[in-house]
Design a protein around this motif. Structure first.
Motif, PDB file in Angstrom:
ATOM      1  N   LEU A 129       0.815  -1.217   0.000  1.00  0.00           N
ATOM      2  CA  LEU A 129       0.000   0.000   0.000  1.00  0.00           C
ATOM      3  C   LEU A 129       0.852   1.271   0.000  1.00  0.00           C
ATOM      4  O   LEU A 129       0.301   2.375  -0.054  1.00  0.00           O
ATOM      5  N   GLY A 130       2.155   1.108   0.074  1.00  0.00           N
ATOM      6  CA  GLY A 130       3.044   2.260  -0.010  1.00  0.00           C
ATOM      7  C   GLY A 130       3.190   3.005   1.301  1.00  0.00           C
ATOM      8  O   GLY A 130       2.562   2.668   2.316  1.00  0.00           O
ATOM      9  N   PRO A 131       4.012   4.063   1.321  1.00  0.00           N
ATOM     10  CA  PRO A 131       4.335   4.775   2.555  1.00  0.00           C
ATOM     11  C   PRO A 131       3.335   5.842   2.968  1.00  0.00           C
ATOM     12  O   PRO A 131       3.413   6.342   4.101  1.00  0.00           O
ATOM     13  N   ASP A 132       2.423   6.240   2.090  1.00  0.00           N
ATOM     14  CA  ASP A 132       1.606   7.420   2.362  1.00  0.00           C
ATOM     15  C   ASP A 132       0.136   7.133   2.637  1.00  0.00           C
ATOM     16  O   ASP A 132      -0.489   7.843   3.426  1.00  0.00           O
ATOM     17  N   LEU A 133      -0.439   6.141   1.993  1.00  0.00           N
ATOM     18  CA  LEU A 133      -1.864   5.864   2.162  1.00  0.00           C
ATOM     19  C   LEU A 133      -2.155   5.311   3.553  1.00  0.00           C
ATOM     20  O   LEU A 133      -1.397   4.504   4.086  1.00  0.00           O
ATOM     21  N   SER A 134      -3.271   5.762   4.140  1.00  0.00           N
ATOM     22  CA  SER A 134      -3.693   5.285   5.452  1.00  0.00           C
ATOM     23  C   SER A 134      -4.940   4.427   5.275  1.00  0.00           C
ATOM     24  O   SER A 134      -6.069   4.920   5.345  1.00  0.00           O
ATOM     25  N   LEU A 135      -4.730   3.133   5.030  1.00  0.00           N
ATOM     26  CA  LEU A 135      -5.813   2.233   4.648  1.00  0.00           C
ATOM     27  C   LEU A 135      -5.708   0.901   5.378  1.00  0.00           C
ATOM     28  O   LEU A 135      -4.615   0.443   5.716  1.00  0.00           O
ATOM     29  N   THR A 136      -6.863   0.271   5.579  1.00  0.00           N
ATOM     30  CA  THR A 136      -6.922  -1.111   6.026  1.00  0.00           C
ATOM     31  C   THR A 136      -8.002  -1.824   5.232  1.00  0.00           C
ATOM     32  O   THR A 136      -8.894  -1.181   4.661  1.00  0.00           O
ATOM     33  N   ILE A 137      -7.925  -3.142   5.184  1.00  0.00           N
ATOM     34  CA  ILE A 137      -9.016  -3.898   4.578  1.00  0.00           C
ATOM     35  C   ILE A 137     -10.252  -3.774   5.459  1.00  0.00           C
ATOM     36  O   ILE A 137     -10.138  -3.558   6.667  1.00  0.00           O
ATOM     37  N   PRO A 138     -11.460  -3.896   4.898  1.00  0.00           N
ATOM     38  CA  PRO A 138     -12.657  -3.957   5.746  1.00  0.00           C
ATOM     39  C   PRO A 138     -12.619  -5.229   6.596  1.00  0.00           C
ATOM     40  O   PRO A 138     -12.080  -6.255   6.170  1.00  0.00           O
ATOM     41  N   GLY A 152      -1.831 -12.425  -3.064  1.00  0.00           N
ATOM     42  CA  GLY A 152      -1.589 -12.303  -1.630  1.00  0.00           C
ATOM     43  C   GLY A 152      -1.247 -10.894  -1.193  1.00  0.00           C
ATOM     44  O   GLY A 152      -0.951 -10.656  -0.021  1.00  0.00           O
ATOM     45  N   PHE A 153      -1.316  -9.928  -2.111  1.00  0.00           N
ATOM     46  CA  PHE A 153      -0.962  -8.543  -1.776  1.00  0.00           C
ATOM     47  C   PHE A 153      -2.077  -7.809  -1.022  1.00  0.00           C
ATOM     48  O   PHE A 153      -1.836  -6.753  -0.449  1.00  0.00           O
ATOM     49  N   TYR A 154      -3.271  -8.356  -1.045  1.00  0.00           N
ATOM     50  CA  TYR A 154      -4.417  -7.687  -0.426  1.00  0.00           C
ATOM     51  C   TYR A 154      -4.642  -8.255   0.965  1.00  0.00           C
ATOM     52  O   TYR A 154      -5.144  -9.362   1.147  1.00  0.00           O
ATOM     53  N   HIS A 155      -4.251  -7.493   1.977  1.00  0.00           N
ATOM     54  CA  HIS A 155      -4.385  -7.942   3.364  1.00  0.00           C
ATOM     55  C   HIS A 155      -4.028  -6.784   4.291  1.00  0.00           C
ATOM     56  O   HIS A 155      -3.390  -5.807   3.888  1.00  0.00           O
ATOM     57  N   GLY A 156      -4.418  -6.888   5.535  1.00  0.00           N
ATOM     58  CA  GLY A 156      -3.917  -6.017   6.578  1.00  0.00           C
ATOM     59  C   GLY A 156      -4.107  -4.532   6.355  1.00  0.00           C
ATOM     60  O   GLY A 156      -5.076  -4.075   5.749  1.00  0.00           O
ATOM     61  N   ALA A 157      -3.151  -3.769   6.861  1.00  0.00           N
ATOM     62  CA  ALA A 157      -3.235  -2.313   6.834  1.00  0.00           C
ATOM     63  C   ALA A 157      -1.896  -1.716   6.451  1.00  0.00           C
ATOM     64  O   ALA A 157      -0.842  -2.343   6.620  1.00  0.00           O
ATOM     65  N   SER A 158      -1.944  -0.497   5.959  1.00  0.00           N
ATOM     66  CA  SER A 158      -0.709   0.218   5.635  1.00  0.00           C
ATOM     67  C   SER A 158      -0.007   0.644   6.922  1.00  0.00           C
ATOM     68  O   SER A 158      -0.606   0.713   7.994  1.00  0.00           O
ATOM     69  N   LEU A 159       1.269   0.970   6.795  1.00  0.00           N
ATOM     70  CA  LEU A 159       2.012   1.414   7.967  1.00  0.00           C
ATOM     71  C   LEU A 159       1.457   2.729   8.505  1.00  0.00           C
ATOM     72  O   LEU A 159       1.378   2.936   9.723  1.00  0.00           O
ATOM     73  N   ALA A 160       1.042   3.625   7.616  1.00  0.00           N
ATOM     74  CA  ALA A 160       0.468   4.898   8.061  1.00  0.00           C
ATOM     75  C   ALA A 160      -0.808   4.684   8.874  1.00  0.00           C
ATOM     76  O   ALA A 160      -1.050   5.379   9.875  1.00  0.00           O
ATOM     77  N   ALA A 161      -1.633   3.719   8.472  1.00  0.00           N
ATOM     78  CA  ALA A 161      -2.855   3.418   9.216  1.00  0.00           C
ATOM     79  C   ALA A 161      -2.535   2.870  10.601  1.00  0.00           C
ATOM     80  O   ALA A 161      -3.167   3.243  11.597  1.00  0.00           O
ATOM     81  N   LEU A 162      -1.545   1.994  10.674  1.00  0.00           N
ATOM     82  CA  LEU A 162      -1.160   1.422  11.963  1.00  0.00           C
ATOM     83  C   LEU A 162      -0.533   2.481  12.860  1.00  0.00           C
ATOM     84  O   LEU A 162      -0.722   2.469  14.083  1.00  0.00           O
TER      85      LEU A 162
END
Length: 233
Positions: A129-138, A152-162
Protein backbone atom coordinates in the motif's frame (compact mmCIF):
# COMPACT_ATOMS: atom_id res chain seq x y z
CA UNK A 1 12.97 -14.36 10.06
CA UNK A 2 13.56 -10.71 9.21
CA UNK A 3 15.84 -9.64 12.03
CA UNK A 4 12.97 -9.31 14.51
CA UNK A 5 14.91 -11.04 17.30
CA UNK A 6 17.63 -8.40 17.19
CA UNK A 7 15.14 -5.53 17.12
CA UNK A 8 13.21 -6.94 20.08
CA UNK A 9 16.43 -7.54 21.97
CA UNK A 10 17.36 -3.88 21.47
CA UNK A 11 13.93 -2.61 22.51
CA UNK A 12 13.87 -4.66 25.69
CA UNK A 13 17.44 -3.67 26.47
CA UNK A 14 16.10 -0.12 26.49
CA UNK A 15 12.83 -0.57 28.39
CA UNK A 16 13.57 -3.71 30.41
CA UNK A 17 11.22 -6.59 31.16
CA UNK A 18 8.15 -6.37 33.35
CA UNK A 19 5.91 -9.44 33.36
CA UNK A 20 7.89 -11.57 30.89
CA UNK A 21 4.58 -12.56 29.35
CA UNK A 22 3.64 -12.52 25.67
CA UNK A 23 0.75 -13.07 23.30
CA UNK A 24 1.35 -13.93 19.66
CA UNK A 25 -1.29 -14.72 17.10
CA UNK A 26 -0.40 -15.80 13.65
CA UNK A 27 2.83 -17.82 14.05
CA UNK A 28 4.84 -20.66 12.58
CA UNK A 29 5.68 -23.65 14.72
CA UNK A 30 9.43 -23.34 14.16
CA UNK A 31 9.77 -19.60 13.59
CA UNK A 32 8.01 -16.74 15.34
CA UNK A 33 8.66 -13.46 17.12
CA UNK A 34 8.40 -14.77 20.69
CA UNK A 35 10.47 -17.94 20.49
CA UNK A 36 13.82 -16.41 21.46
CA UNK A 37 12.19 -14.71 24.44
CA UNK A 38 10.77 -18.05 25.53
CA UNK A 39 14.04 -19.95 25.09
CA UNK A 40 16.52 -17.31 26.29
CA UNK A 41 14.59 -14.97 28.59
CA UNK A 42 12.14 -17.28 30.34
CA UNK A 43 8.98 -15.77 28.89
CA UNK A 44 5.62 -17.46 29.34
CA UNK A 45 2.55 -16.82 27.25
CA UNK A 46 0.15 -17.87 24.56
CA UNK A 47 0.39 -18.61 20.84
CA UNK A 48 -2.81 -18.68 18.79
CA UNK A 49 -3.08 -19.75 15.16
CA UNK A 50 -5.66 -21.15 12.76
CA UNK A 51 -3.17 -23.72 11.45
CA UNK A 52 -3.36 -27.13 13.10
CA UNK A 53 0.08 -27.91 11.67
CA UNK A 54 1.75 -24.85 13.23
CA UNK A 55 0.26 -25.63 16.62
CA UNK A 56 1.20 -29.32 16.39
CA UNK A 57 4.77 -28.46 15.40
CA UNK A 58 5.12 -26.08 18.31
CA UNK A 59 3.67 -28.53 20.82
CA UNK A 60 6.16 -31.14 19.60
CA UNK A 61 8.99 -28.64 20.02
CA UNK A 62 7.89 -27.68 23.55
CA UNK A 63 8.05 -31.31 24.59
CA UNK A 64 11.54 -31.62 23.13
CA UNK A 65 12.78 -28.47 24.89
CA UNK A 66 10.92 -29.14 28.13
CA UNK A 67 8.86 -25.94 27.87
CA UNK A 68 5.86 -26.09 30.18
CA UNK A 69 4.63 -22.51 30.64
CA UNK A 70 3.71 -21.69 27.03
CA UNK A 71 0.33 -22.54 25.52
CA UNK A 72 -0.34 -23.04 21.80
CA UNK A 73 -4.00 -22.78 20.81
CA UNK A 74 -5.49 -23.81 17.48
CA UNK A 75 -8.27 -21.32 16.72
CA UNK A 76 -9.34 -19.03 13.89
CA UNK A 77 -9.67 -15.61 15.47
CA UNK A 78 -12.46 -13.12 14.92
CA UNK A 79 -13.73 -10.18 16.95
CA UNK A 80 -16.33 -12.38 18.64
CA UNK A 81 -13.84 -14.86 20.16
CA UNK A 82 -10.69 -12.71 20.37
CA UNK A 83 -10.75 -11.53 23.98
CA UNK A 84 -12.52 -14.62 25.32
CA UNK A 85 -9.74 -16.84 23.97
CA UNK A 86 -7.05 -14.63 25.46
CA UNK A 87 -8.67 -14.39 28.89
CA UNK A 88 -9.56 -18.09 29.02
CA UNK A 89 -5.88 -18.90 28.53
CA UNK A 90 -4.80 -16.77 31.46
CA UNK A 91 -3.69 -13.49 29.91
CA UNK A 92 -5.00 -10.17 31.19
CA UNK A 93 -3.43 -6.86 32.17
CA UNK A 94 0.13 -5.85 31.37
CA UNK A 95 2.27 -8.08 29.18
CA UNK A 96 5.65 -7.37 27.65
CA UNK A 97 4.97 -8.36 24.04
CA UNK A 98 2.06 -8.59 21.64
CA UNK A 99 2.78 -9.92 18.15
CA UNK A 100 0.09 -9.82 15.44
CA UNK A 101 0.51 -11.47 12.04
CA UNK A 102 -2.74 -12.90 10.72
CA UNK A 103 -2.52 -11.77 7.08
CA UNK A 104 -5.86 -10.04 7.24
CA UNK A 105 -7.68 -8.45 10.15
CA UNK A 106 -4.50 -7.31 11.94
CA UNK A 107 -5.67 -3.69 12.28
CA UNK A 108 -9.08 -4.63 13.64
CA UNK A 109 -7.69 -7.07 16.19
CA UNK A 110 -5.26 -4.52 17.61
CA UNK A 111 -7.93 -1.82 17.64
CA UNK A 112 -10.33 -3.99 19.63
CA UNK A 113 -7.90 -5.51 22.14
CA UNK A 114 -8.60 -4.15 25.60
CA UNK A 115 -8.03 -7.06 27.99
CA UNK A 116 -4.24 -6.74 27.77
CA UNK A 117 -1.81 -3.82 27.80
CA UNK A 118 1.37 -4.80 25.92
CA UNK A 119 4.50 -2.74 26.40
CA UNK A 120 5.81 -3.64 22.92
CA UNK A 121 3.68 -4.42 19.87
CA UNK A 122 4.97 -6.08 16.71
CA UNK A 123 2.45 -6.02 13.90
CA UNK A 124 2.66 -6.88 10.21
CA UNK A 125 1.95 -4.05 7.80
CA UNK A 126 1.06 -4.24 4.11
CA UNK A 127 3.94 -2.57 2.31
CA UNK A 128 2.14 -2.98 -1.04
CA UNK A 129 0.00 0.00 0.00
CA UNK A 130 3.04 2.26 -0.01
CA UNK A 131 4.33 4.78 2.55
CA UNK A 132 1.61 7.42 2.36
CA UNK A 133 -1.86 5.86 2.16
CA UNK A 134 -3.69 5.28 5.45
CA UNK A 135 -5.81 2.23 4.65
CA UNK A 136 -6.92 -1.11 6.03
CA UNK A 137 -9.02 -3.90 4.58
CA UNK A 138 -12.66 -3.96 5.75
CA UNK A 139 -13.22 -6.33 8.63
CA UNK A 140 -14.38 -9.79 7.55
CA UNK A 141 -14.58 -12.59 10.15
CA UNK A 142 -13.42 -15.30 7.72
CA UNK A 143 -10.94 -13.25 5.70
CA UNK A 144 -8.42 -15.30 3.66
CA UNK A 145 -5.96 -13.23 1.66
CA UNK A 146 -5.29 -15.83 -1.06
CA UNK A 147 -9.00 -16.36 -1.62
CA UNK A 148 -9.44 -12.59 -1.86
CA UNK A 149 -6.58 -12.01 -4.30
CA UNK A 150 -4.29 -14.62 -5.84
CA UNK A 151 -1.17 -12.46 -5.40
CA UNK A 152 -1.59 -12.30 -1.63
CA UNK A 153 -0.96 -8.54 -1.78
CA UNK A 154 -4.42 -7.69 -0.43
CA UNK A 155 -4.38 -7.94 3.36
CA UNK A 156 -3.92 -6.02 6.58
CA UNK A 157 -3.23 -2.31 6.83
CA UNK A 158 -0.71 0.22 5.63
CA UNK A 159 2.01 1.41 7.97
CA UNK A 160 0.47 4.90 8.06
CA UNK A 161 -2.86 3.42 9.22
CA UNK A 162 -1.16 1.42 11.96
CA UNK A 163 0.78 4.51 13.04
CA UNK A 164 -2.50 6.40 13.48
CA UNK A 165 -4.07 3.52 15.39
CA UNK A 166 -0.99 3.28 17.60
CA UNK A 167 -1.24 6.96 18.51
CA UNK A 168 -4.89 6.53 19.48
CA UNK A 169 -3.99 3.58 21.71
CA UNK A 170 -0.98 5.31 23.29
CA UNK A 171 1.88 3.78 21.30
CA UNK A 172 4.82 5.23 19.40
CA UNK A 173 6.12 3.79 16.15
CA UNK A 174 9.86 3.19 16.61
CA UNK A 175 10.74 1.40 13.36
CA UNK A 176 10.28 -1.55 11.05
CA UNK A 177 12.32 -4.54 9.96
CA UNK A 178 14.58 -4.29 6.93
CA UNK A 179 12.44 -6.52 4.70
CA UNK A 180 9.28 -4.46 4.98
CA UNK A 181 7.16 -6.92 6.94
CA UNK A 182 6.75 -5.89 10.58
CA UNK A 183 6.37 -2.59 12.41
CA UNK A 184 7.45 -2.06 16.02
CA UNK A 185 5.59 0.05 18.59
CA UNK A 186 6.42 0.90 22.20
CA UNK A 187 3.82 2.02 24.71
CA UNK A 188 4.27 5.74 25.33
CA UNK A 189 4.88 5.42 29.08
CA UNK A 190 7.71 2.95 28.36
CA UNK A 191 9.62 5.15 25.91
CA UNK A 192 13.19 6.00 26.90
CA UNK A 193 15.72 8.60 25.76
CA UNK A 194 17.36 5.87 23.71
CA UNK A 195 14.25 5.39 21.59
CA UNK A 196 12.98 7.77 18.95
CA UNK A 197 9.52 8.14 17.48
CA UNK A 198 9.87 7.43 13.76
CA UNK A 199 7.26 8.80 11.32
CA UNK A 200 5.67 6.08 9.20
CA UNK A 201 6.97 7.52 5.92
CA UNK A 202 10.50 7.26 7.35
CA UNK A 203 10.04 3.84 8.98
CA UNK A 204 8.46 2.41 5.81
CA UNK A 205 10.37 -0.29 3.94
CA UNK A 206 9.07 -1.99 0.76
CA UNK A 207 8.32 -5.69 0.96
CA UNK A 208 11.63 -7.20 -0.09
CA UNK A 209 10.28 -10.60 -1.09
CA UNK A 210 7.69 -9.05 -3.42
CA UNK A 211 10.37 -6.90 -5.03
CA UNK A 212 12.54 -10.01 -5.47
CA UNK A 213 9.62 -11.70 -7.25
CA UNK A 214 9.72 -8.92 -9.84
CA UNK A 215 6.87 -6.71 -8.61
CA UNK A 216 7.80 -3.06 -8.15
CA UNK A 217 6.03 -1.11 -5.44
CA UNK A 218 4.05 0.63 -8.19
CA UNK A 219 3.06 -2.78 -9.61
CA UNK A 220 1.83 -3.94 -6.22
CA UNK A 221 -0.22 -0.81 -5.61
CA UNK A 222 -1.76 -0.96 -9.09
CA UNK A 223 -2.72 -4.62 -8.76
CA UNK A 224 -4.82 -4.09 -5.64
CA UNK A 225 -5.99 -0.50 -6.07
CA UNK A 226 -9.53 -1.54 -7.05
CA UNK A 227 -9.99 -3.75 -4.00
CA UNK A 228 -12.15 -2.45 -1.13
CA UNK A 229 -10.37 -0.53 1.64
CA UNK A 230 -11.32 1.52 4.66
CA UNK A 231 -9.61 4.90 5.13
CA UNK A 232 -8.10 5.39 8.59
CA UNK A 233 -8.19 8.97 9.86
Amino acid sequence: QNGEDGILRYLFAEIGFSSKRFLEFGFEGKENNSLRLVLKEGFSGVFIDGSKLAVAQFKKATRAFGITDVIAVNAFLDLQNLEALIESNGLTGEIDLLSIDVDGNDYWFWENLTCISPRVVVIEYNASLGPDLSLTIPYEPTFNRIEKHATGFYHGASLAALERLGKKKGYSLVGSDGRGVNAFFVRDDCMTQGLEVVPSNVAFRPHRSRLERGYTLEDQSRIIKEMPFVAVE
